[in-house]
Design a protein around this motif. Structure first.
Motif, mmCIF file in Angstrom:
data_model
loop_
_atom_site.group_PDB
_atom_site.id
_atom_site.type_symbol
_atom_site.label_atom_id
_atom_site.label_comp_id
_atom_site.label_asym_id
_atom_site.label_seq_id
_atom_site.Cartn_x
_atom_site.Cartn_y
_atom_site.Cartn_z
ATOM 1 N N LEU A 255 0.829 -1.209 0.000
ATOM 2 C CA LEU A 255 0.000 0.000 0.000
ATOM 3 C C LEU A 255 0.861 1.256 0.000
ATOM 4 O O LEU A 255 0.530 2.250 -0.665
ATOM 5 N N GLY A 256 1.978 1.233 0.715
ATOM 6 C CA GLY A 256 2.885 2.378 0.723
ATOM 7 C C GLY A 256 3.513 2.614 -0.635
ATOM 8 O O GLY A 256 3.621 3.761 -1.100
ATOM 9 N N LEU A 257 3.917 1.541 -1.309
ATOM 10 C CA LEU A 257 4.508 1.655 -2.643
ATOM 11 C C LEU A 257 3.485 2.187 -3.638
ATOM 12 O O LEU A 257 3.782 3.084 -4.436
ATOM 13 N N ARG A 258 2.274 1.680 -3.589
ATOM 14 C CA ARG A 258 1.227 2.170 -4.480
ATOM 15 C C ARG A 258 0.940 3.643 -4.226
ATOM 16 O O ARG A 258 0.786 4.425 -5.167
ATOM 17 N N GLN A 259 0.901 4.052 -2.971
ATOM 18 C CA GLN A 259 0.670 5.455 -2.640
ATOM 19 C C GLN A 259 1.815 6.324 -3.140
ATOM 20 O O GLN A 259 1.580 7.382 -3.740
ATOM 21 N N ASP A 260 3.053 5.900 -2.886
ATOM 22 C CA ASP A 260 4.215 6.689 -3.307
ATOM 23 C C ASP A 260 4.235 6.925 -4.817
ATOM 24 O O ASP A 260 4.520 8.032 -5.278
ATOM 25 N N ILE A 261 3.942 5.883 -5.581
ATOM 26 C CA ILE A 261 4.046 5.988 -7.037
ATOM 27 C C ILE A 261 2.791 6.613 -7.651
ATOM 28 O O ILE A 261 2.869 7.608 -8.368
ATOM 29 N N PHE A 262 1.632 6.024 -7.388
ATOM 30 C CA PHE A 262 0.420 6.457 -8.086
ATOM 31 C C PHE A 262 -0.105 7.805 -7.594
ATOM 32 O O PHE A 262 -0.528 8.634 -8.397
ATOM 33 N N ILE A 263 -0.088 8.027 -6.305
ATOM 34 C CA ILE A 263 -0.704 9.246 -5.771
ATOM 35 C C ILE A 263 0.307 10.384 -5.651
ATOM 36 O O ILE A 263 0.067 11.485 -6.143
ATOM 37 N N LEU A 264 1.440 10.130 -5.015
ATOM 38 C CA LEU A 264 2.396 11.208 -4.781
ATOM 39 C C LEU A 264 3.228 11.542 -6.020
ATOM 40 O O LEU A 264 3.290 12.697 -6.437
ATOM 41 N N GLU A 265 3.872 10.528 -6.608
ATOM 42 C CA GLU A 265 4.754 10.791 -7.754
ATOM 43 C C GLU A 265 3.974 11.175 -9.010
ATOM 44 O O GLU A 265 4.307 12.136 -9.692
ATOM 45 N N GLN A 266 2.930 10.412 -9.326
ATOM 46 C CA GLN A 266 2.172 10.658 -10.553
ATOM 47 C C GLN A 266 1.040 11.671 -10.357
ATOM 48 O O GLN A 266 0.365 12.020 -11.322
ATOM 49 N N GLU A 267 0.849 12.111 -9.123
ATOM 50 C CA GLU A 267 -0.198 13.065 -8.790
ATOM 51 C C GLU A 267 -1.556 12.646 -9.350
ATOM 52 O O GLU A 267 -2.323 13.449 -9.861
ATOM 53 N N SER A 268 -1.816 11.361 -9.244
ATOM 54 C CA SER A 268 -3.089 10.809 -9.691
ATOM 55 C C SER A 268 -3.946 10.589 -8.448
ATOM 56 O O SER A 268 -3.838 9.566 -7.774
ATOM 57 N N PHE A 269 -4.750 11.556 -8.150
ATOM 58 C CA PHE A 269 -5.499 11.540 -6.901
ATOM 59 C C PHE A 269 -6.794 10.745 -7.063
ATOM 60 O O PHE A 269 -7.825 11.275 -7.468
ATOM 61 N N PHE A 270 -6.698 9.469 -6.767
ATOM 62 C CA PHE A 270 -7.843 8.571 -6.804
ATOM 63 C C PHE A 270 -7.794 7.701 -5.562
ATOM 64 O O PHE A 270 -6.782 7.626 -4.888
ATOM 65 N N ARG A 271 -8.871 7.047 -5.286
ATOM 66 C CA ARG A 271 -8.939 6.166 -4.120
ATOM 67 C C ARG A 271 -8.242 4.853 -4.460
ATOM 68 O O ARG A 271 -8.806 3.994 -5.134
ATOM 69 N N ASP A 272 -7.019 4.692 -3.997
ATOM 70 C CA ASP A 272 -6.250 3.479 -4.286
ATOM 71 C C ASP A 272 -6.818 2.281 -3.543
ATOM 72 O O ASP A 272 -6.902 1.194 -4.085
ATOM 73 N N ILE A 273 -7.195 2.461 -2.303
ATOM 74 C CA ILE A 273 -7.797 1.371 -1.533
ATOM 75 C C ILE A 273 -9.276 1.363 -1.907
ATOM 76 O O ILE A 273 -10.085 2.108 -1.367
ATOM 77 N N ASP A 274 -9.592 0.501 -2.878
ATOM 78 C CA ASP A 274 -10.904 0.547 -3.530
ATOM 79 C C ASP A 274 -11.806 -0.644 -3.222
ATOM 80 O O ASP A 274 -12.818 -0.839 -3.867
ATOM 81 N N GLY A 275 -11.410 -1.476 -2.273
ATOM 82 C CA GLY A 275 -12.219 -2.630 -1.912
ATOM 83 C C GLY A 275 -12.000 -3.853 -2.781
ATOM 84 O O GLY A 275 -12.613 -4.893 -2.543
ATOM 85 N N LYS A 276 -11.144 -3.757 -3.780
ATOM 86 C CA LYS A 276 -10.916 -4.889 -4.684
ATOM 87 C C LYS A 276 -9.752 -5.777 -4.238
ATOM 88 O O LYS A 276 -9.591 -6.881 -4.754
ATOM 89 N N ASP A 277 -8.960 -5.319 -3.290
ATOM 90 C CA ASP A 277 -7.788 -6.089 -2.856
ATOM 91 C C ASP A 277 -8.175 -7.415 -2.207
ATOM 92 O O ASP A 277 -7.469 -8.407 -2.352
ATOM 93 N N LYS A 278 -9.283 -7.448 -1.489
ATOM 94 C CA LYS A 278 -9.683 -8.657 -0.766
ATOM 95 C C LYS A 278 -9.997 -9.820 -1.688
ATOM 96 O O LYS A 278 -9.846 -10.973 -1.305
ATOM 97 N N ASP A 279 -10.451 -9.546 -2.907
ATOM 98 C CA ASP A 279 -10.827 -10.598 -3.849
ATOM 99 C C ASP A 279 -9.782 -10.838 -4.933
ATOM 100 O O ASP A 279 -10.027 -11.599 -5.861
ATOM 101 N N ALA A 280 -8.629 -10.200 -4.810
ATOM 102 C CA ALA A 280 -7.609 -10.266 -5.864
ATOM 103 C C ALA A 280 -6.431 -11.143 -5.448
ATOM 104 O O ALA A 280 -6.243 -11.463 -4.272
ATOM 105 N N LEU A 281 -5.651 -11.510 -6.448
ATOM 106 C CA LEU A 281 -4.350 -12.129 -6.211
ATOM 107 C C LEU A 281 -3.307 -11.022 -6.190
ATOM 108 O O LEU A 281 -3.386 -10.078 -6.981
#
Length: 78
Positions: A19-45
Motif C-alpha cells: 500500500l505504501g509503494l502504491r501510494q508513493d508511485i500512483f498518488i504522490l509521484e504521478q499526482e493521480s489523486f484517486f482512491r487506491d484502496i478501492d475494496g478490490k484487494d480482498k478478492d484479488a491475487l
C-alpha cells in the motif's frame, strides 16, 4: 523470490509495503489523486517480487469472468 498470495495470506508487513509503494508511485509521484484502496484487494491475487524483506515489484490480478491486471508498480529503489 516471486510470491502469489490471496489477501488473507499477506503478512502485515507485506500489505503495508504494498500500500505504501502504491501510494508513493500512483498518488504522490504521478499526482493521480484517486482512491487506491478501492475494496478490490480482498478478492484479488497479489503478485510480487520480494528480496531481503523488500518488495521490488507488484501487481494486482482480479480473476472472475475476465482477468484484470492492475496496480502494476516497480519500486524505484530497484
Amino acid at each position: 523470490m516471486w510470491y502469489v498470495k490471496n489477501y488473507n495470506e499477506l503478512e502485515l508487513d507485506e500489505l503495508e509495503q504494498i500500500l505504501g509503494l502504491r501510494q508513493d508511485i500512483f498518488i504522490l509521484e504521478q499526482e493521480s489523486f484517486f482512491r487506491d484502496i478501492d475494496g478490490k484487494d480482498k478478492d484479488a491475487l497479489h503478485i510480487f517480487k520480494k528480496k531481503d524483506g523488500d518488495i521490488h515489484s507488484y501487481c494486482r490480478m482480479e480473476v472472475g469472468d475476465r482477468v484484470v491486471i492492475s496496480r502494476v508498480v516497480v519500486n524505484p529503489k530497484h
